[in-house]
Enzyme design. Structure first.
Site, PDB file in Angstrom:
ATOM      1  N   LYS A 121       9.858   3.914  -0.427  1.00  0.00           N
ATOM      2  CA  LYS A 121      10.536   2.702   0.048  1.00  0.00           C
ATOM      3  C   LYS A 121      11.044   1.881  -1.133  1.00  0.00           C
ATOM      4  O   LYS A 121      12.172   1.378  -1.101  1.00  0.00           O
ATOM      5  CB  LYS A 121       9.578   1.868   0.912  1.00  0.00           C
ATOM      6  CG  LYS A 121      10.118   0.514   1.376  1.00  0.00           C
ATOM      7  CD  LYS A 121      11.161   0.631   2.475  1.00  0.00           C
ATOM      8  CE  LYS A 121      11.916  -0.663   2.731  1.00  0.00           C
ATOM      9  NZ  LYS A 121      11.181  -1.666   3.486  1.00  0.00           N
ATOM     10  N   LYS A 124      12.025  -9.716  -2.351  1.00  0.00           N
ATOM     11  CA  LYS A 124      10.625  -9.305  -2.259  1.00  0.00           C
ATOM     12  C   LYS A 124      10.478  -7.828  -2.651  1.00  0.00           C
ATOM     13  O   LYS A 124       9.577  -7.453  -3.411  1.00  0.00           O
ATOM     14  CB  LYS A 124      10.106  -9.528  -0.836  1.00  0.00           C
ATOM     15  CG  LYS A 124       8.617  -9.301  -0.658  1.00  0.00           C
ATOM     16  CD  LYS A 124       8.284  -8.851   0.760  1.00  0.00           C
ATOM     17  CE  LYS A 124       7.723  -7.453   0.735  1.00  0.00           C
ATOM     18  NZ  LYS A 124       7.594  -6.843   2.048  1.00  0.00           N
ATOM     19  N   SER A 126       5.915  -3.211   3.949  1.00  0.00           N
ATOM     20  CA  SER A 126       6.405  -2.748   2.644  1.00  0.00           C
ATOM     21  C   SER A 126       5.636  -3.497   1.572  1.00  0.00           C
ATOM     22  O   SER A 126       5.869  -4.689   1.344  1.00  0.00           O
ATOM     23  CB  SER A 126       7.903  -3.028   2.501  1.00  0.00           C
ATOM     24  OG  SER A 126       8.644  -2.224   3.375  1.00  0.00           O
TER      25      SER A 126
END
Lengths: 296, 296
Positions: free
Chosen positions: A171, A239, A96
């Site tokens: 995402k 993150k 990701s």
């Protein structure tokens, strides 16, 4: 069957690579952690000394790494994938990372004659272990169709969103919605509880109407039952929200509630909660209210 | 069958009162709008000159009014319910008002020998017309059981949350979650769209995982299709978030994302959007990003 390379054998990558070996693929693997490489070797994978060697031996190279700089280093750094890749190969980045960096990586690989798909996942460690990951894919439709049988060894809900980077965009959007819904449930249940209502009944009533969500079902229950073992760790969601905020800055989208959710995660982390499940975001609001859901 | 009084024959109250007349109850009604009273009279209801007269003729008095001061005036103002109410009567406030004021009203009515239930609803005008409202109730369990057959003429999902005020607390919590989920979907879909992804596919992918919600299904689609006719009007949701923020101040709960959502509603209202569906909150973020979902 094509030879597959797998770079990054962490909490997610190790079980994902394991599924491919068990499915009969010849798998060339690399990770800086020798223990993880040894574990894959015992299953039948072939260890390599670096990412370049993985690329030299594989038609398909999968990456599963922590963050954008790690992917950039593995692809274009010293002894990286780009130094060994053959024209006609396909790179699949399942990490990701930044959607914008992803598009640049795809362009650089195209100049070397290689295709790229971005294919970030959701579903966490459990999803990786059970081959039940959701996979959000960006890239060319014909490459997606070629690779789909490999994705199906690792995941279940596999969707082509659009061109290069669009898997990563999807995402990021997913992680925004999840964090902000956790925040919404936190504000609502905390207010209800401090106002004296039975939050269990409030949650049940809300599940019957427009306030319904998977997060209210799963994470709302965790807040009430005070079960904050992960699940999905706050430090990982930090993150992801960092990626969201960075993307927002880059393309010019103001994300006020994502920013607040990130600050609440930061507050829980500052209090030692970085390893807790993301539903523990509620603890930051509880501290501000000097009150815990359930009145404890 | 008990005589019922009904005070407040607006968009919601008129169809709700209509269901009770059609169910065979003798209904005494009052509203400042003569047209609404005349309409109920034509169905068989008995008009009264003020709230006091309603209370004098009824064992059960229902209120459906815009806001806290309206309920206070109807109950305790000049020629109000308290001037005419008989001991043993029950007041049912179906308005959405302050939980804290609700508890005070219940105490004052108890001194006059009257019971009170707070029973705010969700489901909007359509839910009122179709007798399909969700009803969140606060008060004594035995009173709730007595009144339940009356609620069943107006709604479907009828839940006793707790004591006096807890129905209002639940409604406030519901409206926080709905507004903040709309905001979450707005940030996510706008970012995805400006980043170049197909938001229709992003929404579909998100519906398959933890980002799933009724709001993503219904309001997410409205944002993509640009269908902002209400639905539920922004100006009504502003009133509900005002109640949430006021309750947060009163009991000491910090609601940062509710505050932001309210400011975004304020921005859409400032641009003439107060009558639009609450999913039009996205327009405030779109203006900040100088970009509209779908790229228009």
């Amino acid at each position: 069957m094509a030879n597959i390379g797998f770079i990054g054998l962490g909490i997610m990558g190790k079980p994902m690579a394991g599924h491919l070996v068990k499915a009969g693929y010849t798998l060339y693997v690399y990770d800086i952690m020798h223990e993880s490489v040894a574990e894959l070797k015992s299953l039948g994978a072939i260890p390599c000394r670096n990412s370049k060697e993985v690329a030299e031996n594989s038609e398909i190279v999968i990456l599963m790494l922590p963050d954008t700089p790690d992917v950039e280093e593995a692809l274009f750094g010293h002894d990286g994938v780009s130094a060994g890749i053959k024209p006609g190969s396909t790179v699949i980045d399942m990490s990701s990372i930044s959607p914008i960096a992803t598009r640049k990586f795809a362009e650089k690989l195209a100049k070397l004659g290689a295709e790229m798909l971005d294919a970030p996942v959701s579903g966490g460690q459990l999803g990786a272990q059970n081959a039940a990951l959701s996979i959000m894919v960006g890239g060319k439709a014909e490459i997606f169709e070629q690779i789909k049988p490999i994705f199906e060894k690792m995941g279940k809900n596999i969707v082509l969103i659009g061109g290069n980077g669009d898997g990563q965009v999807c995402k990021v959007a997913n992680q925004i919605v999840v964090a902000l819904t956790i925040e919404a449930i936190s504000e609502a249940l905390l207010l209800a509880s401090k106002a004296g209502a039975d939050v269990t009944k409030v949650r049940e009533a809300l599940l019957g109407g427009f306030a319904q969500s998977r997060i209210l079902e799963v994470h709302g229950e965790r807040m009430i039952k005070r079960t904050f073992q992960p699940g999905f760790k706050i430090k990982l969601h930090q993150k992801d929200l960092n990626l969201a905020l960075q993307t927002g800055r880059d393309i010019g989208v103001s994300l006020p509630n994502t920013a607040t959710a990130q600050e609440l995660f930061n507050a829980v982390s500052a209090d030692g909660g970085a390893e807790l499940d993301h539903s523990a975001m509620v603890q930051a609001l509880e501290r501000l209210a000097n009150f815990t859901i359930g009145g404890k």
